[in-house]
Design a protein around this motif. Structure first.
Motif, PDB file in Angstrom:
ATOM      1  N   ALA A 198       0.728  -1.321  -0.049  1.00  0.00           N
ATOM      2  CA  ALA A 198       0.089  -0.003  -0.118  1.00  0.00           C
ATOM      3  C   ALA A 198       0.811   1.284  -0.084  1.00  0.00           C
ATOM      4  CB  ALA A 198      -0.955  -0.115   1.171  1.00  0.00           C
ATOM      5  N   SER A 243       1.835   2.418  -3.256  1.00  0.00           N
ATOM      6  CA  SER A 243       0.701   2.507  -3.958  1.00  0.00           C
ATOM      7  C   SER A 243       0.508   1.189  -5.021  1.00  0.00           C
ATOM      8  CB  SER A 243       0.728   3.662  -4.724  1.00  0.00           C
ATOM      9  OG  SER A 243       0.737   4.896  -3.853  1.00  0.00           O
ATOM     10  N   ASN A 281      -1.649  -1.711  -6.300  1.00  0.00           N
ATOM     11  CA  ASN A 281      -2.917  -2.227  -5.909  1.00  0.00           C
ATOM     12  C   ASN A 281      -2.850  -4.015  -5.813  1.00  0.00           C
ATOM     13  OD1 ASN A 281      -5.673  -2.388  -5.544  1.00  0.00           O
ATOM     14  ND2 ASN A 281      -6.265  -1.657  -7.693  1.00  0.00           N
ATOM     15  N   ARG A 302      -4.558  -7.397  -6.663  1.00  0.00           N
ATOM     16  CA  ARG A 302      -5.733  -7.897  -7.573  1.00  0.00           C
ATOM     17  C   ARG A 302      -6.351  -9.083  -6.968  1.00  0.00           C
ATOM     18  NH1 ARG A 302      -6.944  -3.558 -10.851  1.00  0.00           N
ATOM     19  NH2 ARG A 302      -4.910  -2.720 -11.315  1.00  0.00           N
ATOM     20  N   VAL A 309      -0.204  -8.689  -8.795  1.00  0.00           N
ATOM     21  CA  VAL A 309      -0.428  -7.386  -8.950  1.00  0.00           C
ATOM     22  C   VAL A 309      -0.185  -7.005 -10.387  1.00  0.00           C
ATOM     23  CG1 VAL A 309       0.607  -6.840  -6.474  1.00  0.00           C
ATOM     24  CG2 VAL A 309       2.066  -7.304  -8.526  1.00  0.00           C
TER      25      VAL A 309
END
Ligand code: ADP
Ligand code: ASP
Ligand code: MG
Length: 410
Positions: A368, A371, A373, A375, A388
């Motif tokens: 996090a 940044s 994300n 999946r 990811v």
């Protein structure tokens, strides 16, 4: 005196000079009184070149003929190595997989070893010869040449060590052992003196190509002492060991042993399928029937009588899986099919996870902060994997390696 099986990978036998270097090393071991069996891969790049030739004719070559072709790569290196040994006055004899009789099933391109005839090799060893065996290949009971899947020479090495009851199986490669992660991606990666079979199995299945998964499975099952070492520098390498053999203190400290990653996967989603018993089977049944292996699977909680279903497959199988899924979608009345083949999977592996909570949350926090994300997520007792976007793979692996302090000795 010990009986040692050594396996040399493609880079280690990539040129005539390197083959002669392997010959010198083998003679050294023999002079120290050991019986030597050596398994070699094809010269580096050769298997890819051969696959390229076949694919230049058709994208899906006949699997039996592909194995006939691919097995030639290793046949070249066994002969060259024996020529180099004989030139130095060292008696040696080469064997293809079928000459040994490494009996496999008939699953071309990914055959499994079923039995090995050790008598002829043993007779050569007793006569003072070095035995040189082609990796990655075998023969089925009808006499067809088979191959064992990419990286399969590792498995040949371990299987021969088991059949000959060797004292150790040594895998010589272009790195000096198993590292906390691929040292070509994270320069701070640290070599491990030891890793357990369980961890190595998870690392290999999560994408660390330093050992083929099947070789680790085989060694664990048959109790083969297995070591990964460098062809190009001296050292102790990494011993793959049983958990009981690791000191309790060492286990306590190491939360995570390594990070594996894999760019070879693709993700497929079927949206808005009717949420009723049997749905997973009707989606994944045809995928399995097409011989496509599925890795991660997620089914969302149903809403309004429908649900979404996501799974990952090898990137090479992406197009085929997408076709099957589209077909099933119209049959089942699903809303939509989506796919993404620009994903990557990052996995943390460590037996220390069993006794420590909070590894997953720390992993998610680190990602996090960058940044990145997530999946998909999946966990097992000693592994946490996330999917990811491929572009964040290196960033994610480096950040996790640093956050879990894998560069520092436990
Ligand atoms: P060989 O041709 O000798 O079989 P491979 O290319 O199959 O060699 O395997 C060695 C490579 O594995 C290394 O060059 C390294 O880039 C890669 N690798 C991936 N993960 C790891 C890891 N955790 N430790 C060591 N090497 C790794
Ligand atoms: N030559 C085969 C490959 O490139 C087998 C091996 O090297 O282990 O996959
Ligand atoms: Mg390999």
């Amino acid at each position: 005196m010990a009986l040692i099986v050594q396996k040399y990978g493609g880079t280690s036998v990539g040129t005539l000079e390197r083959i002669e270097n392997v010959a010198e090393k083998l003679i050294g071991w023999r002079e120290r009184g050991h019986q030597m069996v050596v398994v070699v891969s094809a010269m580096s790049g050769e298997t890819d070149r051969l696959i390229g030739l076949a694919k230049g004719i058709t994208p899906r070559p006949n699997p039996r003929e592909l194995d006939v072709l691919l097995a030639t790569g290793e046949q070249v290196t066994i002969a060259l190595l024996c020529i180099a040994l004989e030139k130095r006055g060292c008696p040696a004899r080469s064997y293809t997989g079928s000459q040994v009789r490494i009996l496999t099933d008939n699953a071309f391109n990914k055959a499994r070893i079923q039995a090995i005839e050790a008598a002829a090799m043993q007779a050569d060893l007793d006569a003072g010869r070095i035995v040189v065996v082609a990796g990655f290949q075998g023969v089925d009971e009808d006499g067809n040449i088979t191959t064992l899947g990419r990286g399969g020479s590792d498995t040949t090495g371990v299987a021969l060590a088991a059949a000959l009851k060797a004292d150790e199986c040594q895998i010589y490669t272009d790195v000096d052992g198993v590292y906390t992660t691929d040292p070509r991606v994270v320069s701070e990666a640290r070599r491990l003196d030891r890793i357990t079979f369980e961890e190595m199995l998870e690392m290999a299945s999560a994408g660390s190509k330093v050992l083929q998964i099947r070789s680790v499975e085989f060694a664990g099952k048959h109790n083969v002492p297995l070591r990964v070492l460098s062809t190009f520098q001296e050292g102790q390498g990494t011993l793959i060991t049983f958990e009981e053999a690791l000191e309790a203190e060492q286990m306590e400290k190491a939360l995570i042993s390594g990070i594996a990653f894999n760019r070879d996967e693709a993700k497929l989603t079927i949206l808005g399928v009717p949420d009723r018993p049997g749905i997973a089977y009707s989606i994944l049944g045809p995928v399995a029937d097409a011989n496509i292996e599925v890795d991660m699977i997620i089914q969302n909680i149903g809403r309004d009588g429908t649900t979404d279903f996501t799974f990952t497959v090898h990137r090479n199988d992406y197009e085929r899986a997408l076709d099957i899924l589209r077909d099933q979608a119209s049959r089942l009345g699903a809303r939509e099919v989506a796919g993404d083949n620009k994903i990557a999977k990052i996995s943390l592996v460590g037996i220390g996870m069993r006794s420590h909570a909070g590894v997953a949350s720390k992993m998610f926090q680190v990602l996090a902060k960058e940044s990145i994300n997530i999946r998909m997520i999946s966990t097992s007792e000693i592994k946490i994997s996330v999917v990811v976007d491929e572009k964040y793979l290196e960033l994610g692996v480096r950040a996790l390696h640093e956050a879990f302090e894998l560069d520092k000795a436990a």
